[in-house]
Design an enzyme around this catalytic site. Structure first.
Site, PDB file in Angstrom:
ATOM      1  N   PHE A   1     -18.547  43.372   9.504  1.00  0.00           N
ATOM      2  CA  PHE A   1     -17.342  42.685   9.022  1.00  0.00           C
ATOM      3  C   PHE A   1     -16.626  41.908  10.120  1.00  0.00           C
ATOM      4  CE2 PHE A   1     -17.751  46.404   6.144  1.00  0.00           C
ATOM      5  CZ  PHE A   1     -18.086  45.695   4.995  1.00  0.00           C
TER       6      PHE A   1
ATOM      7  N   LYS B   1       3.068  57.952  19.912  1.00  0.00           N
ATOM      8  CA  LYS B   1       2.827  58.456  18.563  1.00  0.00           C
ATOM      9  C   LYS B   1       3.172  59.932  18.420  1.00  0.00           C
ATOM     10  CE  LYS B   1      -0.698  55.116  17.146  1.00  0.00           C
ATOM     11  NZ  LYS B   1      -0.568  54.214  18.291  1.00  0.00           N
TER      12      LYS B   1
ATOM     13  N   GLU C   1       3.195  55.328  12.125  1.00  0.00           N
ATOM     14  CA  GLU C   1       3.643  55.013  13.474  1.00  0.00           C
ATOM     15  C   GLU C   1       4.732  53.961  13.387  1.00  0.00           C
ATOM     16  OE1 GLU C   1       0.377  53.426  15.665  1.00  0.00           O
ATOM     17  OE2 GLU C   1       0.206  51.619  14.441  1.00  0.00           O
TER      18      GLU C   1
ATOM     19  N   GLU D   1       5.312  51.924   9.966  1.00  0.00           N
ATOM     20  CA  GLU D   1       4.096  51.864   9.160  1.00  0.00           C
ATOM     21  C   GLU D   1       3.893  53.163   8.392  1.00  0.00           C
ATOM     22  OE1 GLU D   1       0.756  50.595  11.434  1.00  0.00           O
ATOM     23  OE2 GLU D   1       1.711  48.721  12.037  1.00  0.00           O
TER      24      GLU D   1
ATOM     25  N   ASN E   1      -9.935  49.632  11.406  1.00  0.00           N
ATOM     26  CA  ASN E   1      -8.508  49.946  11.522  1.00  0.00           C
ATOM     27  C   ASN E   1      -7.670  48.772  12.018  1.00  0.00           C
ATOM     28  OD1 ASN E   1      -8.884  52.788  10.808  1.00  0.00           O
ATOM     29  ND2 ASN E   1      -9.841  52.976  12.823  1.00  0.00           N
TER      30      ASN E   1
ATOM     31  N   GLU F   1      -4.725  63.757  13.683  1.00  0.00           N
ATOM     32  CA  GLU F   1      -4.016  64.099  12.457  1.00  0.00           C
ATOM     33  C   GLU F   1      -4.962  63.972  11.269  1.00  0.00           C
ATOM     34  OE1 GLU F   1      -0.784  61.383  12.659  1.00  0.00           O
ATOM     35  OE2 GLU F   1      -1.894  59.720  11.781  1.00  0.00           O
TER      36      GLU F   1
ATOM     37  N   ASN G   1       5.932  50.455  15.454  1.00  0.00           N
ATOM     38  CA  ASN G   1       5.655  49.457  16.480  1.00  0.00           C
ATOM     39  C   ASN G   1       6.978  48.872  16.952  1.00  0.00           C
ATOM     40  OD1 ASN G   1       2.655  49.170  16.708  1.00  0.00           O
ATOM     41  ND2 ASN G   1       2.880  48.869  14.506  1.00  0.00           N
TER      42      ASN G   1
END
Length: 691
Positions: free
Chosen positions: A370, A138, A310, A297, A257, A222, A312
């Site tokens: 969740f 990253k 990022e 993304e 996330n 970040e 992938n």
């Protein structure tokens, strides 16, 4: 074309139009041999060889059944099997595999693995090691994105050394910040911090998760963009300098996330923003000579400003929705590119045809944060493949075990329609027709998301779940009409089972006459959500007439009580229900509108007598801490005699590659500790007692 598959998800086999690439092995890695294929096409057979761990019975697993040969690469822990490069390389040599597909996880973005393959002259079905290193990291990818004129998020571009430096950097950037694993993906090793304390905790947990999941504990920090959308662009490049963007996927519905619901295209983007994002994604891919399928993304704010998040360098779990709207088979394209063929399409050839939605069906309890992991054996499993426009990518079957060692995803459920409305309606029907027994699952949450008015309008962001359910997910909240429908259906089921129990096989030679009870009306007492309702039911063939709450409803169905799915019609409204359990004492569990409801049904006389029955006292849980999920204890922070404050961390449990902090429910003194680091615990196991 022959090949070898690594992991719990299935390897590729080619077929004619309409067949899907088997998915179970793709969740980890897949190895192939490219033998004597002068001109690759879908008509060529891909012979796969499956790698499995000792956690699997090679005679039962779906991906092993699909393969020609199975090779065990080690015991269940991933560090000893699917992350064990030496074992995998040995399997490659043993089977003569000539190519590797990296799949979704494990070694899919590990440059050292790709180098090992290159050293053995084995083709890696993915980008070259330079692209993996550049985009898989990253920190480096963000610098490259800046140089390629791609919009980036403000933040610290170096490696964060320790928690103190993390706090200093976070203060400079300004809270909130996102702490992320440099080599990570899939939400692993990622934490949001709003203050110094959360930054220190986030640094600790993220680095531990990163080391456990990727073998690399480096972190970066970040700026966290509040209330963004998560939109990603699928790219495809070849070894001849060509690259395409295959439209976008909306992936904003997330928890911790990690994506839960994805769709393509995005309802939010206009053609101009879509083109700008696609062109930047292709510019980034070309900057590293990217050759394979990959995903760039972005975070997108309310004004359609977008920022690189990022890249992938692998196939994404949600790739089927892109396949649905473009007509491209991404795995096929990856194999063609690896073989050296140029792309067959131009940018103008890439369509947006219809709408596709994917729900990630997890073995999780959606009522706990969740979704906390659930383990167990699938006693019943039935996919809704009989419905139109439905695709299910899975690697399990009835009898499969969901263990603590791997990701809790059961399947990817995809529906396709001519427009978004049709795709969502098909998803609603598919979820209602999905039978999963033996483990707790998240179908209730998935169904509520796709019918939520905000979601239907497209008013979503990455905080959707916490915004819509600020007090946690509670299941479907019944309207008065829906409640009456449920009561009528439950009463009909009860009477149907009673009538079946009263059905005797006549024996002509019996000397004892059988007197069958004749009941015209059944007066019932039905308890739902601590409320008791008086119901009167009668039947005429397959139709039951039910009076409840001054309403009269007619319920018609086949009433096959042995079937896991029951289609019933309630006053003209068709409902698909699942009766999960019926007990002699009147307890019944019914899955209705995605949510499981517990009802207690007794005849009027039985209900009167039941008032005299003693009730079991509830356990006092204020002084104990039980594990909310199955997993492994990573650390224990207290010992007998310690004083703890409410909310203080007591221990850390790792479950399915995620670390979870267990905290004290009240201030008190530790009486006893029932676990230690390294212990495996089950859901409900006692961890710590307070005085």
């Amino acid at each position: 074309m022959a090949g070898l598959c690594v992991g719990e998800a299935a390897l590729v086999t080619a077929g004619r139009r309409g067949r899907r690439w088997p998915q179970p092995l793709l969740r980890s890695a897949a190895l192939w041999t490219l033998k004597h294929v002068p001109h690759y096409s879908r008509q060529h057979l891909v012979v796969s060889r499956s790698l499995c761990s000792a956690a699997y019975d090679s005679n039962e697993k779906v991906h092993v059944k699909m393969a020609d040969e199975a090779v065990c690469v080690g015991p269940a822990p991933t560090s000893k099997s699917y992350l064990n490069m030496d074992a995998i390389m040995e399997a490659i040599k043993k089977t003569g595999a000539q190519a590797v597909h990296p799949g979704y996880g494990f070694l899919s973005e590990n440059k050292e693995f790709a180098k090992c393959l290159a050293a053995e002259d084995v083709v890696f079905i993915g980008p070259d090691t330079h692209a993996i290193q550049a985009m898989g990291d990253k920190i480096e990818s963000k610098l490259l994105a800046k140089n390629a004129k791609v919009n980036t998020i403000p933040g610290f571009d170096g490696v964060v050394k320790d928690a103190d430096e993390a706090v200093r950097i976070a203060r400079e950037i300004g809270y909130p910040v996102m702490i992320k694993a440099s080599a990570g993906g899939g939400g692993k090793g990622m934490r949001i911090a709003w203050d110094d304390e959360e930054t220190r905790d986030g640094f600790r947990f993220s680095s531990q998760e990163a080391a456990s999941s990727f073998g690399d504990d480096r972190l970066l920090i970040e700026k966290f963009i509040d209330n963004p959308r998560h939109i990603e662009v699928q790219v495809l490049g070849d070894k001849h300098g060509n690259a395409l963007w295959l439209n976008e996927r909306e992936c904003s519905i997330q928890r911790r996330n990690q994506k839960v619901v994805e769709e393509a295209p995005s309802l939010f983007l206009d053609s101009e923003t879509r083109r700008a994002m696609g062109e930047q994604a292709v510019a980034l891919a070309k900057a590293v000579n990217y050759s394979s399928a990959g995903t760039v993304e972005f975070l997108v704010d309310s004004k359609k400003n977008f920022y690189f998040l990022e890249m992938n360098t692998r196939l994404q779990v949600e790739h089927p929705v892109t396949e649905c709207i473009t007509g491209l088979d991404l795995v096929q394209e990856m194999i063609r590119v690896a073989k050296g063929y140029p792309l067959r399409h131009k940018q103008a050839d890439i369509p947006i045809n219809g709408w596709a939605v994917e729900c990630r069906v997890y073995a999780e309890d959606p009522y706990k944060s969740f979704g906390l992991p659930s383990i167990g054996r699938l006693s019943q499993y039935q996919e809704p493949l009989h419905l139109p426009g439905v695709r299910v990518d899975s690697g399990i079957q009835p009898g499969s075990d969901i263990s603590i060692y791997y990701d809790p995803m059961i399947s990817k459920l995809i529906t396709y329609g001519s427009d978004r409305r049709e795709a969502l309606k098909r998803m609603e029907d598919a979820l209602d027709n999905y039978v999963i027994r033996g483990v707790t699952h998240n179908i209730a949450l998935l169904r509520e998301v796709i019918i939520n008015s905000r979601f239907v309008k497209g008013d979503i962001n990455t905080k959707f779940l916490s915004d819509v359910y600020p007090d946690g997910f509670k299941g479907h909240q019944l309207t008065e009409n829906e409640r009456n429908q449920l009561l009528a259906i439950a009463s009909s089921l009860f009477v149907a089972s009673q009538l079946r129990a009263h059905h005797f096989q006549e024996d002509e030679n019996s000397r004892v006459p059988i007197v069958k009870p004749q009941v015209a009306n059944w007066e019932l007492s039905v308890k739902l959500h601590d409320e008791v309702y008086t119901v009167v039911a009668s039947n005429s063939g397959p139709t039951f007439s039910v009076e409840v709450d001054e309403s009269k409803l007619n319920v018609t169905g086949a009433w096959n009580l042995a079937s896991p799915l029951l289609s019933v019609n309630v006053d003209g409204t068709q409902r698909m229900i699942q009766c999960l359990s019926r007990e002699a004492g009147g307890n019944m569990s019914i899955q209705f509108l995605g949510t499981v409801y517990k009802v207690h049904i007794l005849t009027k006389l039985a209900a009167e007598l039941n008032k005299f029955m003693l009730e079991k006292a509830a356990e006092d849980t204020s002084s104990i801490l039980r594990s909310p999920m199955p997993g492994m204890v990573v650390a224990v922070s207290v010992k007998p005699g310690d004083l703890v404050a409410e909310g203080q961390e007591i221990c850390v449990i790792e479950a399915m590659k995620m670390q979870n902090s267990m905290t004290a429910g009240k201030t008190g003194k530790v009486k006893s500790v029932h676990c230690k680091a390294g212990d495996t615990v089950g859901e409900g196991d006692l961890l710590v007692e307070l005085e």
